[in-house]
Motif scaffolding. Structure first.
Motif, PDB file in Angstrom:
ATOM      1  N   ASP A  34       0.826  -1.206   0.000  1.00  0.00           N
ATOM      2  CA  ASP A  34       0.000   0.000   0.000  1.00  0.00           C
ATOM      3  C   ASP A  34       0.861   1.257   0.000  1.00  0.00           C
ATOM      4  O   ASP A  34       0.563   2.228  -0.697  1.00  0.00           O
ATOM      5  CB  ASP A  34      -0.920   0.024   1.220  1.00  0.00           C
ATOM      6  N   TYR A  35       1.929   1.231   0.781  1.00  0.00           N
ATOM      7  CA  TYR A  35       2.826   2.383   0.867  1.00  0.00           C
ATOM      8  C   TYR A  35       3.489   2.648  -0.485  1.00  0.00           C
ATOM      9  O   TYR A  35       3.490   3.776  -0.974  1.00  0.00           O
ATOM     10  CB  TYR A  35       3.875   2.129   1.948  1.00  0.00           C
ATOM     11  N   ILE A  36       4.024   1.614  -1.088  1.00  0.00           N
ATOM     12  CA  ILE A  36       4.703   1.780  -2.373  1.00  0.00           C
ATOM     13  C   ILE A  36       3.690   2.110  -3.464  1.00  0.00           C
ATOM     14  O   ILE A  36       3.932   2.975  -4.312  1.00  0.00           O
ATOM     15  CB  ILE A  36       5.524   0.527  -2.717  1.00  0.00           C
ATOM     16  N   GLY A  37       2.532   1.435  -3.455  1.00  0.00           N
ATOM     17  CA  GLY A  37       1.501   1.691  -4.458  1.00  0.00           C
ATOM     18  C   GLY A  37       0.999   3.119  -4.423  1.00  0.00           C
ATOM     19  O   GLY A  37       0.704   3.719  -5.473  1.00  0.00           O
ATOM     20  N   ARG A  38       0.900   3.676  -3.231  1.00  0.00           N
ATOM     21  CA  ARG A  38       0.452   5.064  -3.083  1.00  0.00           C
ATOM     22  C   ARG A  38       1.394   6.009  -3.819  1.00  0.00           C
ATOM     23  O   ARG A  38       0.962   6.907  -4.544  1.00  0.00           O
ATOM     24  CB  ARG A  38       0.420   5.386  -1.595  1.00  0.00           C
ATOM     25  N   TYR A  39       2.691   5.814  -3.640  1.00  0.00           N
ATOM     26  CA  TYR A  39       3.660   6.689  -4.288  1.00  0.00           C
ATOM     27  C   TYR A  39       3.820   6.367  -5.774  1.00  0.00           C
ATOM     28  O   TYR A  39       4.146   7.269  -6.560  1.00  0.00           O
ATOM     29  CB  TYR A  39       4.990   6.650  -3.545  1.00  0.00           C
ATOM     30  N   LEU A  40       3.576   5.130  -6.164  1.00  0.00           N
ATOM     31  CA  LEU A  40       3.586   4.816  -7.597  1.00  0.00           C
ATOM     32  C   LEU A  40       2.443   5.540  -8.304  1.00  0.00           C
ATOM     33  O   LEU A  40       2.620   6.059  -9.409  1.00  0.00           O
ATOM     34  CB  LEU A  40       3.480   3.304  -7.814  1.00  0.00           C
TER      35      LEU A  40
END
Length: 139
Positions: A34-40
């Motif tokens: 979720d953290y990485i997907g948010r910034y992607l």
């Protein structure tokens, strides 16, 4: 009577919170994906917006050249290369974003483990003090 070891531990925890808190605590609310997907997603939208603005600037700047050589097959070939450039640039940018935020998440996870270990040590000191009733020293 003050317990010097507890004071040092609480000072260490306070300094850690002040130094690393801004980078570590917000990450703790998310799963890694979720953290990485948010910034992607943010990177995708930002890159696409910048690409569109850049395209608008180039079209306005080169409008006369584009209209004078109004050959549909030439424009279609140029649009194809333009699309390939967008896709390659976007892929590279998203890859860099993924690597950067993966590392930030890992750093925050390790920092959170250190923080929790310090808190557990402090909690044990309080438990030991509560059991003995004299600041950890037996009479």
């Amino acid at each position: 009577m003050l317990n010097e070891e507890k004071i040092k531990l609480m000072t260490s925890i306070g300094l850690f919170e002040k130094r690393e808190g801004r980078r570590i605590f917000p990450v703790n609310r998310f799963f890694r994906s979720d953290y990485i997907g948010r910034y992607l997603l943010k990177s995708f939208l930002g890159y696409t917006l910048c690409w569109m603005l850049g395209t608008a600037l180039v079209v306005v700047y080169k409008a006369e050249d584009l209209l004078s050589a109004f050959d549909f097959s030439k424009i279609r070939g140029l649009a194809g290369w333009y699309g390939i450039g967008y896709a390659v640039g976007l892929g590279g940018y998203l890859l860099i974003t993924c690597v950067v935020y993966w590392r930030r998440y890992e750093y925050a996870s390790r920092g959170m483990k250190v923080y929790m270990a310090k808190l557990k040590r402090l909690e044990k000191r309080y438990e030991m003090q509560g059991r003995t009733g004299h600041g950890g020293k037996r009479l």
